[in-house]
Write an enzyme that holds these catalytic residues in place. Structure first.
Site, PDB file in Angstrom:
ATOM      1  N   HIS A  40       6.367  -4.898  12.138  1.00 41.25           N
ATOM      2  CA  HIS A  40       5.741  -3.585  12.020  1.00 41.25           C
ATOM      3  C   HIS A  40       5.488  -2.998  13.417  1.00 41.25           C
ATOM      4  O   HIS A  40       4.465  -2.372  13.682  1.00 41.25           O
ATOM      5  CB  HIS A  40       4.428  -3.670  11.220  1.00 41.25           C
ATOM      6  CG  HIS A  40       3.994  -2.337  10.638  1.00 41.25           C
ATOM      7  ND1 HIS A  40       3.097  -1.520  11.263  1.00 41.25           N
ATOM      8  CD2 HIS A  40       4.348  -1.694   9.512  1.00 41.25           C
ATOM      9  CE1 HIS A  40       2.908  -0.430  10.528  1.00 41.25           C
ATOM     10  NE2 HIS A  40       3.653  -0.512   9.459  1.00 41.25           N
ATOM     11  N   ASP A  50       5.916   4.387   4.712  1.00 44.76           N
ATOM     12  CA  ASP A  50       6.844   3.413   5.299  1.00 44.76           C
ATOM     13  C   ASP A  50       6.848   2.087   4.542  1.00 44.76           C
ATOM     14  O   ASP A  50       7.616   1.182   4.890  1.00 44.76           O
ATOM     15  CB  ASP A  50       6.528   3.198   6.797  1.00 44.76           C
ATOM     16  CG  ASP A  50       5.082   2.793   7.059  1.00 44.76           C
ATOM     17  OD1 ASP A  50       4.179   3.302   6.359  1.00 44.76           O
ATOM     18  OD2 ASP A  50       4.846   1.965   7.951  1.00 44.76           O
ATOM     19  N   HIS A  51       6.035   1.986   3.501  1.00 46.49           N
ATOM     20  CA  HIS A  51       6.006   0.748   2.708  1.00 46.49           C
ATOM     21  C   HIS A  51       6.503   0.935   1.279  1.00 46.49           C
ATOM     22  O   HIS A  51       6.641  -0.048   0.558  1.00 46.49           O
ATOM     23  CB  HIS A  51       4.588   0.161   2.714  1.00 46.49           C
ATOM     24  CG  HIS A  51       4.179  -0.311   4.069  1.00 46.49           C
ATOM     25  ND1 HIS A  51       4.219  -1.634   4.440  1.00 46.49           N
ATOM     26  CD2 HIS A  51       3.779   0.374   5.178  1.00 46.49           C
ATOM     27  CE1 HIS A  51       3.839  -1.745   5.707  1.00 46.49           C
ATOM     28  NE2 HIS A  51       3.569  -0.533   6.177  1.00 46.49           N
ATOM     29  N   HIS A  53       0.839  -1.202   0.000  1.00 50.49           N
ATOM     30  CA  HIS A  53       0.000   0.000   0.000  1.00 50.49           C
ATOM     31  C   HIS A  53       0.868   1.243   0.000  1.00 50.49           C
ATOM     32  O   HIS A  53       2.092   1.162   0.154  1.00 50.49           O
ATOM     33  CB  HIS A  53      -0.988  -0.008   1.175  1.00 50.49           C
ATOM     34  CG  HIS A  53      -0.367   0.082   2.534  1.00 50.49           C
ATOM     35  ND1 HIS A  53       0.540  -0.850   3.017  1.00 50.49           N
ATOM     36  CD2 HIS A  53      -0.522   0.992   3.537  1.00 50.49           C
ATOM     37  CE1 HIS A  53       0.898  -0.513   4.245  1.00 50.49           C
ATOM     38  NE2 HIS A  53       0.274   0.601   4.577  1.00 50.49           N
ATOM     39  N   HIS A  56       1.240   3.892   2.013  1.00 49.27           N
ATOM     40  CA  HIS A  56       1.763   4.623   3.154  1.00 49.27           C
ATOM     41  C   HIS A  56       3.285   4.623   3.011  1.00 49.27           C
ATOM     42  O   HIS A  56       3.886   3.593   2.665  1.00 49.27           O
ATOM     43  CB  HIS A  56       1.339   3.979   4.481  1.00 49.27           C
ATOM     44  CG  HIS A  56      -0.054   4.366   4.909  1.00 49.27           C
ATOM     45  ND1 HIS A  56      -0.864   3.553   5.653  1.00 49.27           N
ATOM     46  CD2 HIS A  56      -0.767   5.514   4.680  1.00 49.27           C
ATOM     47  CE1 HIS A  56      -2.024   4.175   5.874  1.00 49.27           C
ATOM     48  NE2 HIS A  56      -1.986   5.346   5.285  1.00 49.27           N
ATOM     49  N   HIS A  90      -7.248  -1.884   5.719  1.00 46.96           N
ATOM     50  CA  HIS A  90      -6.436  -0.829   6.310  1.00 46.96           C
ATOM     51  C   HIS A  90      -7.092   0.513   5.989  1.00 46.96           C
ATOM     52  O   HIS A  90      -8.158   0.548   5.394  1.00 46.96           O
ATOM     53  CB  HIS A  90      -5.001  -0.946   5.777  1.00 46.96           C
ATOM     54  CG  HIS A  90      -3.995  -0.179   6.565  1.00 46.96           C
ATOM     55  ND1 HIS A  90      -3.966  -0.156   7.934  1.00 46.96           N
ATOM     56  CD2 HIS A  90      -2.960   0.617   6.168  1.00 46.96           C
ATOM     57  CE1 HIS A  90      -2.971   0.613   8.339  1.00 46.96           C
ATOM     58  NE2 HIS A  90      -2.346   1.101   7.289  1.00 46.96           N
TER      59      HIS A  90
END
Lengths: 305, 305
Positions: A270, A66-67, A62, A64, A142
């Site tokens: 995570h 941090d990914h 996804h 966000h 999410h």
């Protein structure tokens, strides 16, 4: 043959205590597949001696930061290091815009063909077929469109029991045996029964990646009995409300999913930056699902054949 | 009062040998200013104990990834850490599109006011005025629109020579003296000549950041006699042709610019990943300009008052 997962990043949205943003390398039969690509993933690849040029495909769960924020730098380094082999990236809708606008302003024309395939995160479907395995994406719940990935080796051939194999058997008959058929003579008459000369195929190994997601029993069907499950556990159970609000999971919830799905091994990660010590995650999860392991940078989790 | 530069990244386009992408923190009177923000800048800030929330403004030289890819993650961490104070980023045209599209797809609404001021990289101009200093942007010659930054303390007041100061002097007269005027009685008659009671003001310290750029004597006027000059030196002189082709500089060229501009100290950096050992950069530069120092991660270069 290898079926190994290496953790590059075990942290949540903020890097902390040496825990990096989400990123993993799944190595199947010597080929590398990158799953999520948080900031500084290329630094981790250098640290662990994994050449970016050897990455076959990239799977982004996804958008966000941090990914995926390590992607642009990784693509740029692949280009500068002379990659010519095409690269495919699977990601939810939007990644193409994000990458293309950055290539535009940096005035970059890549040496290699970059294909970004945007995923329908609302349903499960096969997205990639390798030589020996397939990859599927499936919906995660999410705050923004998000999907997990299921990597599964294709069904394997039966194994010849070399101890029992007659010396005069033709190559054609060996292929027949591996495919589960009986060995035959030229006139089509069975000369050896398959079951007498073969052993069952090795298991088809599987890995499922679930990050980020709230507790969601809809996952059980998809990840049923996988050999290796990564399930996020951003919080401990004492912050279950916070987990619910932010569509994340607790260690207990991850373990519950693992138990109900009857997976072989669970890796949790995570971890939120609010926790310095992550051993309580293990304690909390192991109580429900014994075969739980903490995601730790640089650690390998392999599935034997 | 502090006027210190900390190097967060000394490397060129590909991180290598522990050298990170371009990024620096300039601290003036205790306030932090971030200059360029390559990937993993937030990791370096953590390493050196600099709180992102304390950064007052960010200056981005150009939109090659190794100079700005850490921004989005840093902004996101500032948001998650509860920043409410507004933040201004100066950058060439395009950064706003790049940031906004990423905020859009991550469905993020920041807690703080983010202002991105896009720069005209074709001319020199004042872009920021702090309490005690100003910042100017000026054109650099690179493959895409690119600018350098000049930070200069404002002219300072004259210093009272405490040893000679009469005890009965009014506050008003002290202010007069600091401003370079004579002390006067109520009727406007000079009672003390300024020159008898004051010392010259402390120097107004200055720092110029030049990355990335080819050898360009047009810079001399802008950076004339600065206390501290950072000038990129991606290559050694043996790759002068490569430097020219890619609009980069060699160590020799950086030193030549420093010498001609009569600066006090030169820091060189942006070392190409093709060099493992960077001591030859120092050797090459020092031959032309003695006060040359290598940019090294974590190192501070301070200018005394």
């Amino acid at each position: 043959l290898t079926f190994c997962l290496k953790i590059l990043g075990s942290g949540g949205a903020i890097p902390a205590y040496g825990r990096n943003h989400s990123s993993q390398i799944l190595t199947i039969n010597g080929k590398h597949f990158l799953i999520d690509c948080g900031e500084a993933t290329q630094h981790s690849l250098i640290e662990y001696g994994i050449k970016p040029g050897k990455i076959e495909a990239i799977f982004i769960s996804h958008l966000h930061g941090d990914h995926y924020l390590g992607l642009m730098g990784l693509i740029s380094s692949m280009h500068l290091q002379g990659r010519t082999k095409s690269l495919i990236i699977f990601a939810p809708r939007g990644l193409k815009d994000i990458i293309l606008i950055q290539l535009k302003y940096s005035n970059s024309i890549l040496n290699f063909d970059l294909k970004i395939e945007e995923l329908d995160t609302s349903r499960r479907r096969k997205i990639y077929e390798g030589k020996s395995f397939t990859a599927e994406s499936f919906p995660l719940k999410h705050r923004i469109p998000c999907c997990g990935f299921l990597f599964k080796e294709k069904p394997k051939l039966r194994r010849i029991n070399k101890r029992l194999l007659p010396q005069d058997l033709s190559l054609q008959n060996i292929i027949r045996l591996k495919n589960g058929e009986d060995a035959m003579d030229d006139e089509g008459k069975v000369i050896y029964k398959n079951k007498n000369l073969t052993l069952p195929p090795r298991i088809s190994r599987s890995y499922a990646y679930c990050s980020d997601t709230c507790y969601d029993e809809a996952l059980l069907e998809v990840i049923h009995q996988v050999d290796l499950l990564y399930h996020e556990s951003t919080f401990l159970e004492d912050r279950a409300t916070k987990a619910k609000e932010t569509f994340h999971s607790t260690a207990k919830e991850a373990a519950t999913i693992a138990k109900k799905a009857k997976v072989k091994r669970l890796i949790i990660g995570h971890f939120s930056a609010r926790y310095k010590d992550i051993t309580p995650f293990e304690t909390e999860a192991v109580e429900i699902f014994k075969e739980t392991f903490l995601a730790i940078e640089g650690q390998d989790y392999c599935v034997e054949e």
